[in-house]
Design a protein around this motif. Structure first.
Motif, PDB file in Angstrom:
ATOM      1  N   ALA A  83      39.335  44.153  47.691  1.00 34.24           N
ATOM      2  CA  ALA A  83      38.701  45.407  45.772  1.00 34.24           C
ATOM      3  C   ALA A  83      37.091  45.759  46.490  1.00 34.24           C
ATOM      4  O   ALA A  83      37.090  46.682  46.259  1.00 34.24           O
ATOM      5  N   SER A  84      36.428  45.279  47.415  1.00 31.15           N
ATOM      6  CA  SER A  84      35.085  46.358  47.674  1.00 31.15           C
ATOM      7  C   SER A  84      35.564  47.062  48.753  1.00 31.15           C
ATOM      8  O   SER A  84      34.336  47.720  48.175  1.00 31.15           O
ATOM      9  N   ALA A  85      36.357  46.219  49.528  1.00 27.71           N
ATOM     10  CA  ALA A  85      36.458  47.566  50.471  1.00 27.71           C
ATOM     11  C   ALA A  85      36.854  49.617  50.150  1.00 27.71           C
ATOM     12  O   ALA A  85      36.234  50.102  50.310  1.00 27.71           O
ATOM     13  N   ARG A  86      37.894  48.489  49.090  1.00 25.74           N
ATOM     14  CA  ARG A  86      37.995  50.581  48.392  1.00 25.74           C
ATOM     15  C   ARG A  86      37.286  50.918  47.747  1.00 25.74           C
ATOM     16  O   ARG A  86      37.149  51.886  47.777  1.00 25.74           O
ATOM     17  N   GLU A  87      36.507  49.870  47.028  1.00 22.77           N
ATOM     18  CA  GLU A  87      35.583  50.334  46.450  1.00 22.77           C
ATOM     19  C   GLU A  87      33.885  50.829  47.132  1.00 22.77           C
ATOM     20  O   GLU A  87      34.440  52.448  46.719  1.00 22.77           O
ATOM     21  N   SER A  88      34.560  50.938  48.209  1.00 21.40           N
ATOM     22  CA  SER A  88      32.931  51.103  49.183  1.00 21.40           C
ATOM     23  C   SER A  88      33.103  52.686  49.908  1.00 21.40           C
ATOM     24  O   SER A  88      32.930  53.369  50.636  1.00 21.40           O
ATOM     25  N   LEU A  89      35.023  52.595  49.685  1.00 17.92           N
ATOM     26  CA  LEU A  89      35.425  54.022  50.760  1.00 17.92           C
ATOM     27  C   LEU A  89      35.586  55.344  48.988  1.00 17.92           C
ATOM     28  O   LEU A  89      36.239  56.213  49.838  1.00 17.92           O
ATOM     29  N   GLY A  90      35.664  54.577  48.429  1.00 21.08           N
ATOM     30  CA  GLY A  90      35.897  55.652  47.348  1.00 21.08           C
ATOM     31  C   GLY A  90      37.623  55.883  46.282  1.00 21.08           C
ATOM     32  O   GLY A  90      37.418  56.570  46.226  1.00 21.08           O
ATOM     33  N   LEU A  91      38.114  54.517  47.140  1.00 20.66           N
ATOM     34  CA  LEU A  91      39.802  54.256  47.124  1.00 20.66           C
ATOM     35  C   LEU A  91      39.870  54.028  45.421  1.00 20.66           C
ATOM     36  O   LEU A  91      39.110  53.105  45.274  1.00 20.66           O
ATOM     37  N   PRO A  92      41.378  53.818  45.335  1.00 14.52           N
ATOM     38  CA  PRO A  92      41.434  53.347  43.747  1.00 14.52           C
ATOM     39  C   PRO A  92      41.991  52.050  44.483  1.00 14.52           C
ATOM     40  O   PRO A  92      41.992  51.845  45.144  1.00 14.52           O
ATOM     41  N   PHE A  93      41.079  51.015  43.645  1.00 18.98           N
ATOM     42  CA  PHE A  93      41.402  49.572  43.618  1.00 18.98           C
ATOM     43  C   PHE A  93      41.570  49.543  42.032  1.00 18.98           C
ATOM     44  O   PHE A  93      41.364  49.105  41.234  1.00 18.98           O
ATOM     45  N   GLU A  94      42.207  47.352  42.506  1.00 22.88           N
ATOM     46  CA  GLU A  94      42.433  46.483  41.514  1.00 22.88           C
ATOM     47  C   GLU A  94      41.690  45.471  40.541  1.00 22.88           C
ATOM     48  O   GLU A  94      41.382  45.029  42.101  1.00 22.88           O
ATOM     49  N   GLU A  95      40.498  45.696  39.940  1.00 20.63           N
ATOM     50  CA  GLU A  95      39.739  44.240  39.692  1.00 20.63           C
ATOM     51  C   GLU A  95      40.553  43.208  39.873  1.00 20.63           C
ATOM     52  O   GLU A  95      41.909  42.942  39.371  1.00 20.63           O
ATOM     53  N   PRO A  96      39.842  42.385  40.928  1.00 17.30           N
ATOM     54  CA  PRO A  96      40.845  41.079  41.216  1.00 17.30           C
ATOM     55  C   PRO A  96      40.747  40.343  39.510  1.00 17.30           C
ATOM     56  O   PRO A  96      39.716  40.058  38.778  1.00 17.30           O
ATOM     57  N   ASP A  97      41.334  39.823  39.631  1.00 13.60           N
ATOM     58  CA  ASP A  97      41.569  38.424  38.896  1.00 13.60           C
ATOM     59  C   ASP A  97      40.467  37.293  38.340  1.00 13.60           C
ATOM     60  O   ASP A  97      40.555  37.170  39.323  1.00 13.60           O
ATOM     61  N   ALA A  98      40.277  37.013  37.530  1.00 16.23           N
ATOM     62  CA  ALA A  98      39.000  35.939  37.296  1.00 16.23           C
ATOM     63  C   ALA A  98      40.150  34.179  37.741  1.00 16.23           C
ATOM     64  O   ALA A  98      40.676  34.274  37.302  1.00 16.23           O
ATOM     65  N   PRO A  99      38.924  34.132  38.810  1.00 11.52           N
ATOM     66  CA  PRO A  99      39.036  32.972  39.009  1.00 11.52           C
ATOM     67  C   PRO A  99      39.648  31.954  38.174  1.00 11.52           C
ATOM     68  O   PRO A  99      39.627  31.343  37.331  1.00 11.52           O
ATOM     69  N   LYS A 100      41.445  31.398  38.268  1.00 15.10           N
ATOM     70  CA  LYS A 100      41.773  29.857  37.599  1.00 15.10           C
ATOM     71  C   LYS A 100      41.391  28.549  38.531  1.00 15.10           C
ATOM     72  O   LYS A 100      41.503  28.634  39.413  1.00 15.10           O
ATOM     73  N   ALA A 101      41.443  27.980  37.443  1.00 17.08           N
ATOM     74  CA  ALA A 101      41.448  26.340  37.492  1.00 17.08           C
ATOM     75  C   ALA A 101      42.654  26.118  38.929  1.00 17.08           C
ATOM     76  O   ALA A 101      43.246  25.921  37.713  1.00 17.08           O
ATOM     77  N   GLY A 102      42.390  25.595  39.849  1.00 17.82           N
ATOM     78  CA  GLY A 102      43.906  25.068  40.776  1.00 17.82           C
ATOM     79  C   GLY A 102      44.214  26.337  41.298  1.00 17.82           C
ATOM     80  O   GLY A 102      45.095  25.734  42.460  1.00 17.82           O
ATOM     81  N   LYS A 103      43.695  26.961  41.060  1.00 12.85           N
ATOM     82  CA  LYS A 103      44.467  28.748  41.549  1.00 12.85           C
ATOM     83  C   LYS A 103      43.354  28.996  43.785  1.00 12.85           C
ATOM     84  O   LYS A 103      42.334  28.836  43.083  1.00 12.85           O
ATOM     85  N   ALA A 104      44.390  29.378  44.200  1.00 11.33           N
ATOM     86  CA  ALA A 104      43.967  29.347  45.509  1.00 11.33           C
ATOM     87  C   ALA A 104      42.412  30.677  45.269  1.00 11.33           C
ATOM     88  O   ALA A 104      43.116  31.993  44.544  1.00 11.33           O
ATOM     89  N   LYS A 105      41.563  30.013  46.277  1.00 14.96           N
ATOM     90  CA  LYS A 105      41.271  31.319  46.531  1.00 14.96           C
ATOM     91  C   LYS A 105      41.966  32.393  47.072  1.00 14.96           C
ATOM     92  O   LYS A 105      42.317  32.213  47.605  1.00 14.96           O
ATOM     93  N   PRO A 106      41.403  33.521  47.212  1.00 15.44           N
ATOM     94  CA  PRO A 106      41.654  34.828  47.555  1.00 15.44           C
ATOM     95  C   PRO A 106      41.440  34.645  49.017  1.00 15.44           C
ATOM     96  O   PRO A 106      40.085  34.476  49.767  1.00 15.44           O
ATOM     97  N   SER A 107      42.072  35.119  50.345  1.00 12.65           N
ATOM     98  CA  SER A 107      42.383  34.492  51.054  1.00 12.65           C
ATOM     99  C   SER A 107      41.385  35.621  52.424  1.00 12.65           C
ATOM    100  O   SER A 107      41.585  36.622  52.327  1.00 12.65           O
ATOM    101  N   LYS A 108      40.806  35.612  53.035  1.00  8.19           N
ATOM    102  CA  LYS A 108      39.333  36.025  54.055  1.00  8.19           C
ATOM    103  C   LYS A 108      40.944  36.305  55.267  1.00  8.19           C
ATOM    104  O   LYS A 108      40.312  36.977  56.270  1.00  8.19           O
ATOM    105  N   GLU A 109      42.204  35.927  55.397  1.00  8.37           N
ATOM    106  CA  GLU A 109      43.082  35.886  55.716  1.00  8.37           C
ATOM    107  C   GLU A 109      43.528  37.221  55.964  1.00  8.37           C
ATOM    108  O   GLU A 109      44.308  36.919  54.804  1.00  8.37           O
ATOM    109  N   ILE A 110      44.497  37.395  56.999  1.00 13.24           N
ATOM    110  CA  ILE A 110      45.372  38.455  57.068  1.00 13.24           C
ATOM    111  C   ILE A 110      46.181  37.880  56.879  1.00 13.24           C
ATOM    112  O   ILE A 110      46.387  37.584  58.838  1.00 13.24           O
ATOM    113  N   LYS A 111      47.351  38.046  55.855  1.00 14.16           N
ATOM    114  CA  LYS A 111      48.787  37.171  56.647  1.00 14.16           C
ATOM    115  C   LYS A 111      50.191  37.774  57.151  1.00 14.16           C
ATOM    116  O   LYS A 111      49.824  38.914  56.365  1.00 14.16           O
ATOM    117  N   VAL A 112      50.693  36.406  57.792  1.00 10.03           N
ATOM    118  CA  VAL A 112      51.964  38.287  58.141  1.00 10.03           C
ATOM    119  C   VAL A 112      53.088  38.267  57.235  1.00 10.03           C
ATOM    120  O   VAL A 112      53.381  39.580  57.323  1.00 10.03           O
TER     121      VAL A 112
END
Length: 335
Positions: free
Chosen positions: A85-114
């Motif tokens: 979201a932050s990268a797309r916003e800085s580029l002026g491209l459309p983005f979706e606001e990330p959901d508010a973190p919920k208890a027990g839910k994993a944080k958004p990954s800093k990795e690019i996964k397979v």
């Protein structure tokens, strides 16, 4: 195309468009100087339908308008979840606001996964919608985990059709050698100081010279610090506040950012202990250590702490311990 063009990218963009001989470029350099922006500009230029030889995107054709709206069917931007979201916003491209973190839910990954790479490969194998190139931008390329990087290798080596890649990285040494070897390097150095200061002034940054020095000459990072509320005066006051053991100097900072600031302070104090000027702080802001040994021990402790900075059990106690450690090291170095 971008919400805020970076003037120092004009020359490297023109050079890349004139000299690119590979289907995959690796834009590499220090963080905070525009690797992602340059990679995206390359992508738009490759897809532009009305540009001259080795010229940047026209910004007017149908392809450029689709690109600017974030709906170009032949473009894919691959980012870690945590940056999307932050990268797309800085580029002026459309983005979706990330959901508010919920208890027990994993944080958004800093990795690019397979899984993301597999979706990308499906895009890469499809026919170009507009009959020109298909372009993929990956940032930061070092965020590809091992499995994802290996999944990308074959397509990177033998792309189908007119597929092109622009990988952007500020830690290219950590990329798999097999990834690096399949890309034409495109170095992006720090911008000239005058250009960086003029850009920061245009953004309304007060104390731009001090913040630019604080970030090691990286204007995007200096702007981000300014927007986060850090002033040059507060930065210059930091060394002596830490030396007095003032926990409040860092209490509002997240642990990774606090450790980064302390590492910069430690670096400058080591330089001062050897009779050299600091790099990140003004001379008048720094204590005058007599011995380097306690500072080198402190530096080792900070490097160990940095490995766990994203997951402290108690952030406030962590910051308190960091400040106490810093105070002890600075006092020992002064004796």
């Amino acid at each position: 195309m971008l919400s805020a063009d970076l003037p120092w990218l004009q020359a490297p963009l023109a050079d890349a468009l004139a000299r690119a001989r590979s289907h995959a470029l690796l834009v590499q350099g220090p963080a905070g100087v525009g690797q992602l922006e340059l990679a995206v500009k390359l992508a738009q230029s490759w897809l532009c339908e009305d540009r001259g030889e080795a010229q940047p995107a026209c910004g007017r054709c149908a392809s450029c308008k689709l690109f600017a709206s974030g709906t170009h069917p032949d473009f894919q931007l691959l980012l870690p979840e945590a940056l999307d979201a932050s990268a797309r916003e800085s580029l002026g491209l459309p983005f979706e606001e990330p959901d508010a973190p919920k208890a027990g839910k994993a944080k958004p990954s800093k990795e690019i996964k397979v899984e993301a790479v597999r979706n990308l490969l499906a895009f890469a194998q499809a026919t170009s919608a507009r009959g020109k190139a298909k372009v993929v931008v990956i940032f930061p390329a070092e965020a590809l985990n091992g499995i994802a990087a290996n999944a990308l290798l074959k397509t990177l080596e033998e792309p189908s059709g007119l597929l092109r890649f622009a990988l952007a990285s500020h830690d290219s040494a950590s990329l798999l050698p097999t990834i690096r070897s399949r890309c034409q390097p495109l170095p992006l150095p720090l911008p000239e100081r005058s250009a960086a200061l003029a850009w920061l002034a245009s953004k309304g940054v007060d104390g731009a010279e001090g913040l630019l020095d604080a970030t090691g000459g990286r204007p995007q990072q200096a702007l981000a610090w300014h927007e986060a509320g850090l002033t040059d005066a507060a930065w210059q006051a930091l060394p002596k506040r830490v030396a007095r053991g003032e926990v409040a100097a860092l209490s509002d900072w997240a642990p990774p950012r606090a450790i980064d600031a302390l590492q910069r302070l430690c670096h400058d104090l080591v330089r001062r202990s050897h009779g050299r000027p600091g790099q990140f702080f003004a001379a008048a802001s720094l204590p005058s250590p007599k011995r380097a040994a306690p500072l080198l021990g402190w530096d080792a402790e900070l490097r160990r702490a940095a490995r766990h900075a994203d997951h402290p059990l108690n952030a406030s106690l962590w910051i308190e311990a960091l400040v106490a450690q810093a105070q002890t090291a600075i006092a020992a170095a002064a004796r």
